[in-house]
Each structure stands twice: as C-alpha cells, then as structure tokens.
Write a protein that holds these residues in place. Structure first.
Motif, short mmCIF file in Angstrom:
data_model
loop_
_atom_site.label_atom_id
_atom_site.label_comp_id
_atom_site.label_asym_id
_atom_site.label_seq_id
_atom_site.Cartn_x
_atom_site.Cartn_y
_atom_site.Cartn_z
N PRO A 1 18.84 -9.53 -17.10
CA PRO A 1 18.51 -9.75 -18.12
C PRO A 1 18.47 -8.72 -19.76
CG PRO A 1 17.98 -8.09 -16.73
CD PRO A 1 18.84 -8.70 -16.16
N SER A 2 17.86 -9.56 -20.39
CA SER A 2 17.80 -7.73 -21.79
C SER A 2 16.53 -6.48 -22.21
CB SER A 2 16.93 -9.07 -22.78
OG SER A 2 17.89 -9.90 -23.17
N LEU A 3 16.02 -6.57 -20.92
CA LEU A 3 15.52 -5.17 -20.51
C LEU A 3 15.02 -5.72 -19.50
CD1 LEU A 3 13.78 -3.34 -21.94
CD2 LEU A 3 12.23 -5.03 -22.26
N VAL A 4 14.61 -3.94 -18.76
CA VAL A 4 13.95 -4.51 -17.03
C VAL A 4 13.20 -3.29 -17.53
CG1 VAL A 4 14.53 -3.59 -15.03
CG2 VAL A 4 16.50 -4.04 -16.33
N LEU A 5 11.68 -3.92 -17.08
CA LEU A 5 10.62 -2.95 -16.51
C LEU A 5 10.79 -2.70 -15.01
CD1 LEU A 5 8.15 -5.53 -18.74
CD2 LEU A 5 9.79 -3.67 -18.90
N SER A 6 9.72 -1.45 -14.71
CA SER A 6 9.78 -0.54 -13.56
C SER A 6 8.27 -0.07 -13.50
CB SER A 6 11.01 0.35 -13.17
OG SER A 6 10.90 1.20 -12.26
N SER A 7 8.38 -0.67 -12.74
CA SER A 7 7.03 1.02 -11.75
C SER A 7 7.36 1.83 -11.90
CB SER A 7 6.55 0.21 -9.92
OG SER A 7 5.65 1.48 -9.83
N PRO A 8 6.64 3.35 -12.03
CA PRO A 8 6.72 4.13 -11.93
C PRO A 8 7.16 5.21 -11.03
CG PRO A 8 4.03 4.04 -12.71
CD PRO A 8 4.83 3.13 -11.82
N GLU B 1 -0.76 -11.02 -19.11
CA GLU B 1 -1.07 -10.32 -19.69
C GLU B 1 -0.25 -8.98 -20.35
OE1 GLU B 1 -4.77 -8.34 -21.58
OE2 GLU B 1 -5.15 -8.99 -19.83
N GLU B 2 0.39 -8.67 -19.77
CA GLU B 2 1.36 -7.68 -19.80
C GLU B 2 2.53 -7.64 -20.84
OE1 GLU B 2 0.77 -4.43 -20.83
OE2 GLU B 2 -2.12 -4.26 -19.42
N LEU B 3 3.10 -9.42 -19.61
CA LEU B 3 4.30 -8.99 -19.64
C LEU B 3 4.76 -10.76 -22.10
CD1 LEU B 3 5.49 -10.60 -16.37
CD2 LEU B 3 6.74 -8.91 -17.85
N GLY B 4 3.05 -9.88 -22.51
CA GLY B 4 3.10 -11.21 -23.04
C GLY B 4 3.42 -10.02 -24.62
N ALA B 5 3.51 -9.25 -23.85
CA ALA B 5 4.41 -8.09 -25.55
C ALA B 5 5.51 -9.07 -25.05
CB ALA B 5 3.72 -7.13 -24.89
N TYR B 6 6.36 -8.47 -24.51
CA TYR B 6 7.82 -9.22 -24.47
C TYR B 6 8.31 -10.10 -24.96
CZ TYR B 6 7.15 -4.60 -22.65
OH TYR B 6 6.85 -2.83 -22.21
N MET C 1 10.52 -18.07 -21.54
CA MET C 1 11.34 -17.45 -21.36
C MET C 1 11.81 -17.50 -18.99
SD MET C 1 9.04 -13.24 -19.79
CE MET C 1 9.05 -12.78 -21.38
N LYS C 2 12.52 -17.09 -19.17
CA LYS C 2 13.33 -16.39 -17.82
C LYS C 2 12.91 -14.84 -17.02
CE LYS C 2 17.49 -19.37 -17.01
NZ LYS C 2 16.52 -20.22 -16.67
N LEU C 3 12.15 -14.82 -16.01
CA LEU C 3 11.65 -14.23 -15.77
C LEU C 3 12.23 -13.32 -14.24
CD1 LEU C 3 9.21 -11.88 -15.86
CD2 LEU C 3 7.58 -12.97 -14.45
N ILE C 4 12.60 -12.12 -14.24
CA ILE C 4 13.51 -12.41 -12.95
C ILE C 4 12.73 -10.70 -12.16
CG2 ILE C 4 15.65 -10.73 -12.18
CD1 ILE C 4 16.64 -12.08 -15.03
N ILE C 5 12.24 -11.29 -10.96
CA ILE C 5 11.52 -10.78 -10.26
C ILE C 5 11.57 -9.79 -8.99
CG2 ILE C 5 9.00 -10.52 -9.20
CD1 ILE C 5 7.88 -12.84 -10.61
N MET C 6 11.97 -8.17 -8.97
CA MET C 6 12.98 -7.72 -7.86
C MET C 6 11.58 -6.83 -6.97
SD MET C 6 16.54 -5.49 -8.84
CE MET C 6 17.40 -4.79 -7.06
N THR D 1 15.56 -13.59 -21.41
CA THR D 1 15.50 -12.62 -19.58
C THR D 1 14.82 -11.34 -20.10
OG1 THR D 1 17.34 -14.27 -19.13
CG2 THR D 1 17.01 -12.76 -18.06
N LEU D 2 13.97 -11.46 -18.67
CA LEU D 2 12.86 -10.14 -18.68
C LEU D 2 13.44 -9.58 -16.80
CD1 LEU D 2 11.01 -7.55 -19.63
CD2 LEU D 2 9.36 -9.38 -19.81
#
Length: 159
Positions: free
Chosen positions: A46-53, A90-95, A1-6, A100-101
């Motif tokens: 990325p295929s999906l973007v996860l964000s802080s609230p 651990e949370e990223l394991g669900a994806y 997996m490629k993880l993009i950290i922004m 690319t995330l």
C-alpha cells in the motif's frame, strides 16, 4: 482503489491495563512481517496504512510498514473496535487519491466490512488473526470484488 484489509496479529490474552493495551506476541510480530513480505512479493504494497489506535493494531501496522519499507501508519480512531462498514467507507472516502490503501483493525468489524463491500453479508467472511483481504473498491458504489484472501498461515485452524 485497492483496499488491503488486515486484522491485527496474535496478541496477548490479557493485559493489566485492559483490552486497549494488549500487545502482540512474538508470533504476532512474525505474522506481521511475513504478511508484508508476501504482499511485497505480489507487488501489492500500500501507499498508506491506517491503523486502529489499540496497541495490538498499532504494533501490527508499525511492524508491517517497517518490514515493507514504507512510511509508518496513520492512527485513526474510527478503526477502533465497533466500526461499522458504513463508517469505514465514509472515512475511506478522504483517501480516494490513493491507488492502494491498507487498514489494520479488529474482528468482527473487518469481516463485516469485507462482506458488505463484496455483497456477501450473512457471516460468510471470517478474518482470522493477521489475515489479509484485498478488495478492488469501485466508487461511488462503495462495492467491490474480493481479489485475494491471504491467511497468516496456510492450512486449517491457522489462527
């Protein structure tokens, strides 16, 4: 997996409703758009973007997604301030099905995450505002290689 950290873009210093409500400045919006264009040019969207609230991260992620022409972000409470690298991984394991995330979050959490993944703990990584790190993550070890560090602006002192 490629993880993009922004890291989120430049935000206002103060908001009457507190830190969680701080909004992006016009500079922060432009940083988010520019980083989306740069990653698109590199073929790294990325295929999906996860964000802080928190507002500044949500606005960064929404602007990034709109500029990139991809689906809007999924808000994840675990990306809020105070996230540990262990929790993130651990949370990223669900994806794991995503090639690319991307995650959008805060300092010092993101620098700690990059350092942990790459095995360079000890303060050797600093994610300035709107900086992107791309790491190749190797499950099941949850370790990886830093492939790209993309500051929002090239040059010294770009924050």
């Amino acid at each position: 997996m490629k993880l993009i950290i922004m890291r989120h873009g430049t935000a206002e210093d103060f908001h009457a409703d507190g830190d969680r409500s701080r909004e992006l400045t016009s500079k922060g919006y432009e940083q988010s758009r520019r980083q989306a264009r740069r990653l698109a040019g590199l073929g790294l969207l990325p295929s999906l973007v996860l964000s802080s609230p928190l507002m500044r991260c949500r606005q960064t992620a929404e602007t990034f997604c709109a500029e990139a022409g991809i689906s809007g972000p999924m808000i994840q409470s675990w990306l809020a301030c105070g996230m540990s690298p262990e929790t993130a991984l651990e949370e990223l394991g669900a994806y794991s099905e995503f090639e690319t995330l991307a995650v959008v979050g805060h300092e010092p959490d993101l620098s700690s995450l990059v350092a942990w993944i790459t095995g360079s703990e000890g303060g050797s990584v600093r994610m300035k505002k709107a900086t992107i790190a791309v790491v190749a993550l190797s499950p099941p070890s949850r370790r990886g290689t830093l492939e790209l560090l993309l500051p929002a602006k090239q040059g010294l002192g770009s924050d």
